[in-house]
Scaffold this motif. Structure first.
Motif, mmCIF file in Angstrom:
data_model
loop_
_atom_site.group_PDB
_atom_site.id
_atom_site.type_symbol
_atom_site.label_atom_id
_atom_site.label_comp_id
_atom_site.label_asym_id
_atom_site.label_seq_id
_atom_site.Cartn_x
_atom_site.Cartn_y
_atom_site.Cartn_z
ATOM 1 N N UNK A 11 0.867 -1.191 0.000
ATOM 2 C CA UNK A 11 0.000 0.000 0.000
ATOM 3 C C UNK A 11 0.901 1.238 0.000
ATOM 4 N N UNK A 12 1.280 1.725 -1.148
ATOM 5 C CA UNK A 12 2.208 2.867 -1.208
ATOM 6 C C UNK A 12 1.662 4.090 -0.470
ATOM 7 N N UNK A 13 2.495 4.741 0.343
ATOM 8 C CA UNK A 13 2.068 5.983 1.013
ATOM 9 C C UNK A 13 1.851 7.088 -0.011
ATOM 10 N N UNK A 14 0.904 7.995 0.266
ATOM 11 C CA UNK A 14 0.562 9.019 -0.729
ATOM 12 C C UNK A 14 1.459 10.248 -0.700
ATOM 13 N N UNK A 15 2.143 10.479 0.430
ATOM 14 C CA UNK A 15 2.881 11.734 0.608
ATOM 15 C C UNK A 15 4.241 11.472 1.258
ATOM 16 N N UNK A 16 5.115 12.473 1.270
ATOM 17 C CA UNK A 16 6.383 12.330 2.011
ATOM 18 C C UNK A 16 6.130 12.158 3.499
ATOM 19 N N UNK A 17 7.104 11.628 4.247
ATOM 20 C CA UNK A 17 6.937 11.466 5.703
ATOM 21 C C UNK A 17 6.607 12.786 6.384
ATOM 22 N N UNK A 18 5.911 12.700 7.522
ATOM 23 C CA UNK A 18 5.396 13.895 8.191
ATOM 24 C C UNK A 18 6.366 14.501 9.208
ATOM 25 N N UNK A 19 7.283 13.681 9.761
ATOM 26 C CA UNK A 19 8.208 14.174 10.791
ATOM 27 C C UNK A 19 7.455 14.764 11.990
ATOM 28 N N UNK A 20 6.666 13.923 12.618
ATOM 29 C CA UNK A 20 5.837 14.326 13.759
ATOM 30 C C UNK A 20 6.706 14.540 14.998
ATOM 31 N N UNK A 21 6.334 15.494 15.830
ATOM 32 C CA UNK A 21 7.023 15.754 17.093
ATOM 33 C C UNK A 21 6.552 14.730 18.120
ATOM 34 N N UNK A 22 7.196 13.597 18.168
ATOM 35 C CA UNK A 22 6.734 12.503 19.014
ATOM 36 C C UNK A 22 6.971 12.766 20.499
ATOM 37 N N UNK A 23 7.987 13.543 20.822
ATOM 38 C CA UNK A 23 8.198 13.870 22.241
ATOM 39 C C UNK A 23 6.978 14.586 22.800
ATOM 40 N N UNK A 24 6.433 15.523 22.033
ATOM 41 C CA UNK A 24 5.258 16.269 22.496
ATOM 42 C C UNK A 24 4.026 15.371 22.555
ATOM 43 N N UNK A 25 3.889 14.481 21.573
ATOM 44 C CA UNK A 25 2.733 13.579 21.549
ATOM 45 C C UNK A 25 2.768 12.630 22.740
ATOM 46 N N UNK A 26 3.924 12.033 23.006
ATOM 47 C CA UNK A 26 4.040 11.092 24.119
ATOM 48 C C UNK A 26 3.859 11.801 25.461
ATOM 49 N N UNK A 27 4.330 13.046 25.544
ATOM 50 C CA UNK A 27 4.138 13.808 26.779
ATOM 51 C C UNK A 27 2.651 14.087 27.006
ATOM 52 N N UNK A 28 1.939 14.380 25.945
ATOM 53 C CA UNK A 28 0.506 14.651 26.076
ATOM 54 C C UNK A 28 -0.255 13.400 26.473
ATOM 55 N N UNK A 29 0.130 12.257 25.914
ATOM 56 C CA UNK A 29 -0.545 11.003 26.234
ATOM 57 C C UNK A 29 -0.117 10.449 27.582
ATOM 58 N N UNK A 30 1.057 10.830 28.037
ATOM 59 C CA UNK A 30 1.579 10.303 29.288
ATOM 60 C C UNK A 30 2.105 8.894 29.181
ATOM 61 N N UNK A 31 2.490 8.486 27.962
ATOM 62 C CA UNK A 31 3.019 7.139 27.757
ATOM 63 C C UNK A 31 3.913 7.122 26.534
ATOM 64 N N UNK A 32 4.953 6.287 26.551
ATOM 65 C CA UNK A 32 5.712 6.100 25.315
ATOM 66 C C UNK A 32 4.885 5.304 24.319
ATOM 67 N N UNK A 33 5.232 5.410 23.049
ATOM 68 C CA UNK A 33 4.517 4.706 21.996
ATOM 69 C C UNK A 33 5.454 3.770 21.247
ATOM 70 N N UNK A 34 4.912 2.722 20.661
ATOM 71 C CA UNK A 34 5.760 1.772 19.924
ATOM 72 C C UNK A 34 6.495 2.449 18.774
#
Length: 224
Positions: A11-34
């Protein structure tokens, strides 16, 4: 070849990678992610696999598919209620289940967050939308997608015709979900409407035309 490489070939991705700020996301969720999920979400962005499986994403087009939105918490609260009242058997403690996706039929995909501090060891569970069945996949979310979309693994809750057409990834476009007046022209991607409708007790078909009263109810729900 990694699972993600195999999935992107399928399933080819449609766009270039997003480069998400995962530190901020994990801090908001209060958990590390896989690690595999973070690579997957970066690579694909928000969207749908096989017109059926919607992964929750930090930039989900609506709150119903947003990883950091209110839905994962609401689902966990419902699981706790089911667990306490014995409404449906929950094979894992609700506090160990973190919703990470949904389907067009209303099933939910969960990470089994055990051990909590080692997310790369988390496995996947899928509930039944309107029944007691659960399915467990002993692998990552990327491996789960690859196994399902190649036909190597059958989830009993999923439709038998899921792979009648070649699997593909369809990106979500946030501009489709602005609270604008309903017109005779249906939105291109109706997956979020179907997901919302089933979560709110409406009976809608997996594919085809969505009843006007469901569209209107969904539209009203989007209006602040």
């Amino acid at each position: 070849m990694t699972d993600l490489q195999s999935l992107t070939r399928l399933c080819p991705p449609p766009n270039p990678p997003m480069n998400i700020n995962w530190d901020a996301i994990e801090a908001r969720l209060g958990t590390p992610l896989p690690h595999d999920y973070k690579q997957l979400a970066d690579q694909y962005g928000p969207g749908t696999f096989a017109d059926y499986i919607h992964l929750f994403h930090p930039h989900g087009a609506t709150e119903y598919v947003n990883l950091t939105g209110p839905v994962p918490t609401r689902i966990r609260e419902q699981l706790r209620k089911d667990h306490q009242q014995g409404t449906h058997p929950v094979p894992y403690h609700p506090d160990q289940l973190l919703a990470c996706g949904t389907t067009s039929n209303g099933e939910y995909l969960f990470w089994i967050t055990d051990p909590a501090t080692h997310p790369d060891h988390w496995h996947i569970a899928v509930n039944e939308a309107r029944g007691p069945r659960w399915h467990t996949h002993h692998g990552t979310i990327t491996h789960f997608l690859l196994s399902v979309l190649t036909g190597q693994e059958h989830v009993p809750q999923f439709p038998t015709g899921l792979l009648d057409t070649p699997p593909a990834f369809t990106p979500s476009h946030p501009t489709l979900w602005k609270p604008e007046p309903i017109t005779d022209q249906p939105p291109t991607d109706t997956a979020a409407i179907r997901t919302w409708a089933r979560a709110n007790g409406y009976d809608v078909p997996l594919r085809g035309r969505i009843p006007p009263h469901v569209r209107e109810a969904w539209q009203n729900a989007q209006t602040p």
